[in-house]
Design a protein around this motif. Structure first.
Motif, PDB file in Angstrom:
ATOM      1  N   MET A 170       4.811  15.127  -1.534  1.00 58.06           N
ATOM      2  CA  MET A 170       5.726  13.948  -2.704  1.00 58.06           C
ATOM      3  C   MET A 170       5.426  12.294  -2.700  1.00 58.06           C
ATOM      4  O   MET A 170       3.705  12.805  -2.286  1.00 58.06           O
ATOM      5  CB  MET A 170       6.205  12.752  -1.803  1.00 58.06           C
ATOM      6  N   ARG A 171       5.369  11.931  -3.929  1.00 55.07           N
ATOM      7  CA  ARG A 171       4.446  10.946  -4.322  1.00 55.07           C
ATOM      8  C   ARG A 171       5.054   9.639  -5.072  1.00 55.07           C
ATOM      9  O   ARG A 171       6.023   9.685  -5.685  1.00 55.07           O
ATOM     10  CB  ARG A 171       3.336  11.348  -5.531  1.00 55.07           C
ATOM     11  N   SER A 172       4.824   8.704  -4.819  1.00 59.39           N
ATOM     12  CA  SER A 172       5.133   7.508  -5.423  1.00 59.39           C
ATOM     13  C   SER A 172       4.457   6.288  -5.848  1.00 59.39           C
ATOM     14  O   SER A 172       2.981   5.667  -5.367  1.00 59.39           O
ATOM     15  CB  SER A 172       6.467   6.203  -3.831  1.00 59.39           C
ATOM     16  N   ASP A 173       4.622   6.160  -6.897  1.00 53.35           N
ATOM     17  CA  ASP A 173       3.868   4.252  -7.406  1.00 53.35           C
ATOM     18  C   ASP A 173       4.704   3.159  -7.546  1.00 53.35           C
ATOM     19  O   ASP A 173       4.567   2.732  -8.255  1.00 53.35           O
ATOM     20  CB  ASP A 173       3.701   5.306  -9.123  1.00 53.35           C
ATOM     21  N   ALA A 174       5.750   3.244  -6.697  1.00 54.01           N
ATOM     22  CA  ALA A 174       6.303   2.475  -6.434  1.00 54.01           C
ATOM     23  C   ALA A 174       6.016   1.720  -5.684  1.00 54.01           C
ATOM     24  O   ALA A 174       5.933   2.690  -4.461  1.00 54.01           O
ATOM     25  CB  ALA A 174       7.404   1.874  -6.762  1.00 54.01           C
ATOM     26  N   PRO A 175       5.821   0.536  -5.132  1.00 50.55           N
ATOM     27  CA  PRO A 175       5.781   0.272  -2.879  1.00 50.55           C
ATOM     28  C   PRO A 175       6.484   0.998  -2.595  1.00 50.55           C
ATOM     29  O   PRO A 175       7.971   1.127  -2.571  1.00 50.55           O
ATOM     30  CB  PRO A 175       6.488  -1.694  -3.173  1.00 50.55           C
ATOM     31  N   VAL A 176       5.753   1.028  -1.397  1.00 47.64           N
ATOM     32  CA  VAL A 176       7.064   2.246  -0.528  1.00 47.64           C
ATOM     33  C   VAL A 176       6.765   1.030   1.298  1.00 47.64           C
ATOM     34  O   VAL A 176       5.886   0.518   1.561  1.00 47.64           O
ATOM     35  CB  VAL A 176       6.409   3.068  -0.356  1.00 47.64           C
ATOM     36  N   THR A 177       7.391   1.638   2.195  1.00 51.97           N
ATOM     37  CA  THR A 177       7.726   0.516   3.893  1.00 51.97           C
ATOM     38  C   THR A 177       8.201   1.463   4.437  1.00 51.97           C
ATOM     39  O   THR A 177       8.966   2.712   4.520  1.00 51.97           O
ATOM     40  CB  THR A 177       8.881  -0.645   2.980  1.00 51.97           C
ATOM     41  N   LEU A 178       7.277   2.075   5.304  1.00 54.79           N
ATOM     42  CA  LEU A 178       7.107   3.055   6.159  1.00 54.79           C
ATOM     43  C   LEU A 178       7.188   2.276   7.945  1.00 54.79           C
ATOM     44  O   LEU A 178       6.778   1.390   7.668  1.00 54.79           O
ATOM     45  CB  LEU A 178       5.918   3.612   6.429  1.00 54.79           C
ATOM     46  N   THR A 179       8.554   2.757   8.254  1.00 53.04           N
ATOM     47  CA  THR A 179       8.564   2.975   8.974  1.00 53.04           C
ATOM     48  C   THR A 179       8.512   3.844  10.513  1.00 53.04           C
ATOM     49  O   THR A 179       8.419   5.002  10.694  1.00 53.04           O
ATOM     50  CB  THR A 179       9.751   1.868   9.573  1.00 53.04           C
ATOM     51  N   GLN A 180       7.803   3.655  11.891  1.00 45.63           N
ATOM     52  CA  GLN A 180       7.724   5.149  13.036  1.00 45.63           C
ATOM     53  C   GLN A 180       8.173   3.876  14.267  1.00 45.63           C
ATOM     54  O   GLN A 180       6.609   3.449  14.488  1.00 45.63           O
ATOM     55  CB  GLN A 180       6.564   5.628  13.150  1.00 45.63           C
ATOM     56  N   ILE A 203       4.897  -0.263   7.821  1.00 45.61           N
ATOM     57  CA  ILE A 203       3.930  -0.419   7.150  1.00 45.61           C
ATOM     58  C   ILE A 203       4.440  -0.344   5.866  1.00 45.61           C
ATOM     59  O   ILE A 203       4.878   0.096   5.092  1.00 45.61           O
ATOM     60  CB  ILE A 203       2.687   0.972   7.049  1.00 45.61           C
ATOM     61  N   ALA A 204       3.426  -0.733   5.091  1.00 48.26           N
ATOM     62  CA  ALA A 204       4.260  -1.420   3.318  1.00 48.26           C
ATOM     63  C   ALA A 204       2.991  -0.710   2.449  1.00 48.26           C
ATOM     64  O   ALA A 204       1.576  -1.257   2.437  1.00 48.26           O
ATOM     65  CB  ALA A 204       4.323  -2.603   3.078  1.00 48.26           C
ATOM     66  N   ALA A 205       3.044  -0.268   1.407  1.00 51.86           N
ATOM     67  CA  ALA A 205       1.894   0.125   0.330  1.00 51.86           C
ATOM     68  C   ALA A 205       2.473   0.018  -0.799  1.00 51.86           C
ATOM     69  O   ALA A 205       3.784  -0.031  -1.225  1.00 51.86           O
ATOM     70  CB  ALA A 205       1.079   1.523   0.930  1.00 51.86           C
ATOM     71  N   GLU A 206       1.331  -0.290  -2.119  1.00 46.87           N
ATOM     72  CA  GLU A 206       1.569  -0.238  -3.649  1.00 46.87           C
ATOM     73  C   GLU A 206       2.480   1.089  -3.605  1.00 46.87           C
ATOM     74  O   GLU A 206       3.144   1.517  -4.712  1.00 46.87           O
ATOM     75  CB  GLU A 206       0.872  -0.732  -4.462  1.00 46.87           C
ATOM     76  N   VAL A 250       0.411  19.869   4.994  1.00 46.90           N
ATOM     77  CA  VAL A 250      -0.133  19.315   5.948  1.00 46.90           C
ATOM     78  C   VAL A 250       0.298  18.660   6.881  1.00 46.90           C
ATOM     79  O   VAL A 250      -0.493  18.575   8.596  1.00 46.90           O
ATOM     80  CB  VAL A 250      -1.405  19.126   4.970  1.00 46.90           C
ATOM     81  N   GLY A 251       1.147  17.659   6.409  1.00 50.88           N
ATOM     82  CA  GLY A 251       1.300  16.684   7.826  1.00 50.88           C
ATOM     83  C   GLY A 251       0.313  15.384   7.470  1.00 50.88           C
ATOM     84  O   GLY A 251       0.237  14.424   8.351  1.00 50.88           O
ATOM     85  N   ASN A 252       0.013  14.857   5.956  1.00 50.32           N
ATOM     86  CA  ASN A 252      -0.599  14.092   5.695  1.00 50.32           C
ATOM     87  C   ASN A 252      -0.134  12.816   5.155  1.00 50.32           C
ATOM     88  O   ASN A 252       0.760  13.866   4.306  1.00 50.32           O
ATOM     89  CB  ASN A 252      -1.919  14.184   5.330  1.00 50.32           C
ATOM     90  N   ILE A 253      -0.060  11.419   4.903  1.00 56.15           N
ATOM     91  CA  ILE A 253      -0.013  10.951   4.113  1.00 56.15           C
ATOM     92  C   ILE A 253      -0.942  10.066   3.547  1.00 56.15           C
ATOM     93  O   ILE A 253      -1.889   9.432   4.176  1.00 56.15           O
ATOM     94  CB  ILE A 253       1.567   9.788   4.548  1.00 56.15           C
ATOM     95  N   ARG A 254      -1.341   9.599   2.244  1.00 52.57           N
ATOM     96  CA  ARG A 254      -2.143   8.687   1.676  1.00 52.57           C
ATOM     97  C   ARG A 254      -1.693   7.494   1.278  1.00 52.57           C
ATOM     98  O   ARG A 254      -0.805   7.380  -0.070  1.00 52.57           O
ATOM     99  CB  ARG A 254      -3.173   9.900   0.456  1.00 52.57           C
ATOM    100  N   LEU A 255      -1.969   6.610   1.396  1.00 49.75           N
ATOM    101  CA  LEU A 255      -1.381   5.356   1.258  1.00 49.75           C
ATOM    102  C   LEU A 255      -2.278   4.013   0.891  1.00 49.75           C
ATOM    103  O   LEU A 255      -3.221   4.160   0.473  1.00 49.75           O
ATOM    104  CB  LEU A 255      -0.490   4.176   2.477  1.00 49.75           C
ATOM    105  N   GLN A 256      -1.615   4.019  -0.315  1.00 49.93           N
ATOM    106  CA  GLN A 256      -3.378   3.199  -1.672  1.00 49.93           C
ATOM    107  C   GLN A 256      -2.656   1.966  -2.101  1.00 49.93           C
ATOM    108  O   GLN A 256      -1.778   1.802  -2.150  1.00 49.93           O
ATOM    109  CB  GLN A 256      -2.900   4.406  -3.101  1.00 49.93           C
TER     110      GLN A 256
END
Length: 194
Positions: A146-156, A161-164, A172-178
């Motif tokens: 998955m990829r989002s170029d819009a702001p995202v909000t993650l909760t666990q 966590i909010a990212a652009e 693989v189980g990884n998330i890259r916030l930018q």
């Protein structure tokens, strides 16, 4: 009469040749195609209450895609989905992704979810439920990326966590916030069983 017949023979042959030429022209002429106005973007078929299942090599269900409505356009081979829900089932914890609207690429390998995109990963031992919210997400269902170029909000759990922008690989189980990333992290401690 013989001399007259001989003088008419070339005229008759010319008339026959002209007739055959006209006849050949008509039967060999291709039907004129109706010109389609490419500016018209009209569906060529629709389906309500769509369910699509994808199986892995072992025959287990990899994911299920459900939509309230599917609209296919023949002019550009695009497909639109109204209220799509994508459930990944071949994982220890089920993952659901949904939105109000989606477009599917011509080859079916890329899905762009828009408007109220919501992802939820079920809780599992040692990990609380996790969610993701954004307004636009590109998904490659077969690759579980998955990829989002819009702001995202993650909760666990209590972590937020909010990212652009974001990229994720579920296999693989990884998330890259930018971009600008802000958040509050909490350590998850499972409640002991009595």
């Amino acid at each position: 009469m013989n001399s007259r017949g001989h003088s008419l023979f070339p005229v008759i042959v010319l008339i026959l040749l002209a007739g055959v030429s006209v006849w050949l022209d008509r039967i060999t002429r291709q039907d004129e195609t109706v010109k389609v106005d490419k500016s018209l973007h009209e569906p060529d078929f629709t389906a309500d209450k769509l369910t699509l299942r994808r199986y892995d090599l072992s025959g287990k269900t990899q994911y299920i895609l459900v939509a309230d409505r599917m609209i296919h356009y023949g002019d550009d081979e695009s497909t639109e989905l109204i209220r799509p829900r994508l459930d990944y089932l071949n994982r220890p914890e089920p993952v659901r992704m949904e939105s109000d609207f989606a477009t599917v690429s011509k080859d079916g390998e890329t899905v762009v979810l828009t408007d109220n995109v919501f992802l939820k990963r079920a809780a599992q031992p040692g990990k609380p439920e996790a969610t993701l919210r954004t307004e636009r997400m590109t998904v490659w269902p077969d690759d579980e990326r998955m990829r989002s170029d819009a702001p995202v909000t993650l909760t666990q759990g209590k972590t937020v966590i909010a990212a652009e922008r974001m990229e994720s690989d579920n296999i693989v189980g990884n998330i890259r916030l930018q971009g600008l990333v802000r958040g509050t992290l909490y350590r998850y401690t499972p409640t002991p069983k009595p």
